[in-house]
Design a protein around this motif. Sequence first.
Motif, mmCIF file in Angstrom:
data_model
loop_
_atom_site.group_PDB
_atom_site.id
_atom_site.type_symbol
_atom_site.label_atom_id
_atom_site.label_comp_id
_atom_site.label_asym_id
_atom_site.label_seq_id
_atom_site.Cartn_x
_atom_site.Cartn_y
_atom_site.Cartn_z
ATOM 1 N N PHE A 88 55.893 24.820 31.647
ATOM 2 C CA PHE A 88 55.073 25.294 32.752
ATOM 3 C C PHE A 88 54.141 26.424 32.301
ATOM 4 O O PHE A 88 52.974 26.455 32.676
ATOM 5 C CB PHE A 88 55.973 25.779 33.897
ATOM 6 C CG PHE A 88 55.213 26.272 35.095
ATOM 7 C CD1 PHE A 88 54.746 25.387 36.056
ATOM 8 C CD2 PHE A 88 54.947 27.627 35.265
ATOM 9 C CE1 PHE A 88 54.028 25.832 37.161
ATOM 10 C CE2 PHE A 88 54.234 28.081 36.365
ATOM 11 C CZ PHE A 88 53.774 27.182 37.310
ATOM 12 N N ARG A 89 54.662 27.333 31.484
ATOM 13 C CA ARG A 89 53.857 28.479 31.057
ATOM 14 C C ARG A 89 52.661 28.053 30.206
ATOM 15 O O ARG A 89 51.686 28.805 30.080
ATOM 16 C CB ARG A 89 54.712 29.468 30.277
ATOM 17 C CG ARG A 89 55.378 28.892 29.032
ATOM 18 C CD ARG A 89 56.106 29.947 28.233
ATOM 19 N NE ARG A 89 56.814 29.373 27.094
ATOM 20 C CZ ARG A 89 58.108 29.135 27.066
ATOM 21 N NH1 ARG A 89 58.848 29.420 28.119
ATOM 22 N NH2 ARG A 89 58.677 28.621 25.991
ATOM 23 N N ASP A 90 52.715 26.841 29.605
ATOM 24 C CA ASP A 90 51.627 26.377 28.746
ATOM 25 C C ASP A 90 50.529 25.662 29.520
ATOM 26 O O ASP A 90 49.450 25.408 28.964
ATOM 27 C CB ASP A 90 52.174 25.445 27.669
ATOM 28 C CG ASP A 90 53.092 26.158 26.693
ATOM 29 O OD1 ASP A 90 52.893 27.380 26.500
ATOM 30 O OD2 ASP A 90 54.007 25.516 26.141
ATOM 31 N N LEU A 91 50.778 25.310 30.776
ATOM 32 C CA LEU A 91 49.782 24.576 31.552
ATOM 33 C C LEU A 91 48.491 25.385 31.714
ATOM 34 O O LEU A 91 47.388 24.849 31.561
ATOM 35 C CB LEU A 91 50.352 24.211 32.931
ATOM 36 C CG LEU A 91 51.433 23.127 32.937
ATOM 37 C CD1 LEU A 91 52.076 23.022 34.318
ATOM 38 C CD2 LEU A 91 50.849 21.782 32.514
ATOM 39 N N PHE A 92 48.617 26.670 32.016
ATOM 40 C CA PHE A 92 47.436 27.509 32.192
ATOM 41 C C PHE A 92 46.666 27.636 30.880
ATOM 42 O O PHE A 92 45.430 27.636 30.874
ATOM 43 C CB PHE A 92 47.846 28.892 32.714
ATOM 44 C CG PHE A 92 48.383 28.871 34.118
ATOM 45 C CD1 PHE A 92 47.529 28.998 35.203
ATOM 46 C CD2 PHE A 92 49.740 28.716 34.361
ATOM 47 C CE1 PHE A 92 48.015 28.974 36.506
ATOM 48 C CE2 PHE A 92 50.231 28.687 35.653
ATOM 49 C CZ PHE A 92 49.365 28.817 36.728
#
Length: 320
Positions: A88-92
């Motif tokens: 999730f943290r890599d989506l941005f």
Amino acid sequence: MQGCGLIFDAVHQIYPVTTNEMDKICRRQQVQVGMAVEPFRPFVFPAVWTDEGARVTGLDTELVRAVSDALTIHCGTLVVPALHLVRFRDLFLLLNEGQLDFFVSAVAAGTPSPGRSGFAYSTPYFSQGGIGAIATRPEAIDLIRTRIRTAAGIPAREQLLSGLTIAIQDSTAAHLYAEAKLNANRVLVCDSLPAAFEHAAAGLSPPIDVIIGAHPVLNFMVKTTRRDWHLIERDDHTPLWFTLADYSVVMAEESYTLRWFINDVIFQLHESGRLEQMRHRWIDDAYAYPRRASAEGLPFDVHKMPAQYAQGICRVSSPH
């Protein structure tokens, strides 16, 4: 006149020529979509391996299919969603680097954070979101309920959790809330929600008193797969909320054309009644998600996905 020419040239360098991202999607006949590899049931379920390959399903996956179907009609040619399951943290990060056209994983729009500047959010597709809390230890539940009962007026939410160890998922709205409001607490930052459950089940130190996170996700979990955990509620059995939020599709700030398009898709889903049917189908109905994944789930690039069962660990947050 030479000076005016220099100023004119400078202005042209500052304002780049805008491009139509919809034309790019139509030309390549593919839309690059990001989704969290960590399960956010019922929005994103764990991946399932079928005879046709790896599939993922959930409310957000059905929304992606609706957008890609609308893109096929708009472009006049088949547009296939290329799904990227990442942390999730890599989506941005991937969206900021231009590797994604948009991503969707029960993301709360309008969450204050300097790290979320430069992004834009669609019209909400889910409006009963926000942060809630769950606990499994009776003493922690009784302590919070006593504090709610004895507080005068409307108690500050951070005071209700004073002295307790709180677990949150990395880079989510709950993490940002904890950084802003719960600095006095001991906070465990977990790579995923399953990692928090595993930490608690293994009796690791420090023991988790409360998990805070997306209320619809936590509510779904305690009703289906984590029945030993309980929503923190008031005496009248209404849930304890820490924030309210709408869930939206996330795009780059300059993706104006794509944002209008996705907003229109969500509007049409709402007007036709299908959006409410989707919510009921995934949140209220009883079903086996592996069967739905096999029948209607979307394929994704397995090679770019982290190890399926490596849900990560929890670590004590560094003080700010």
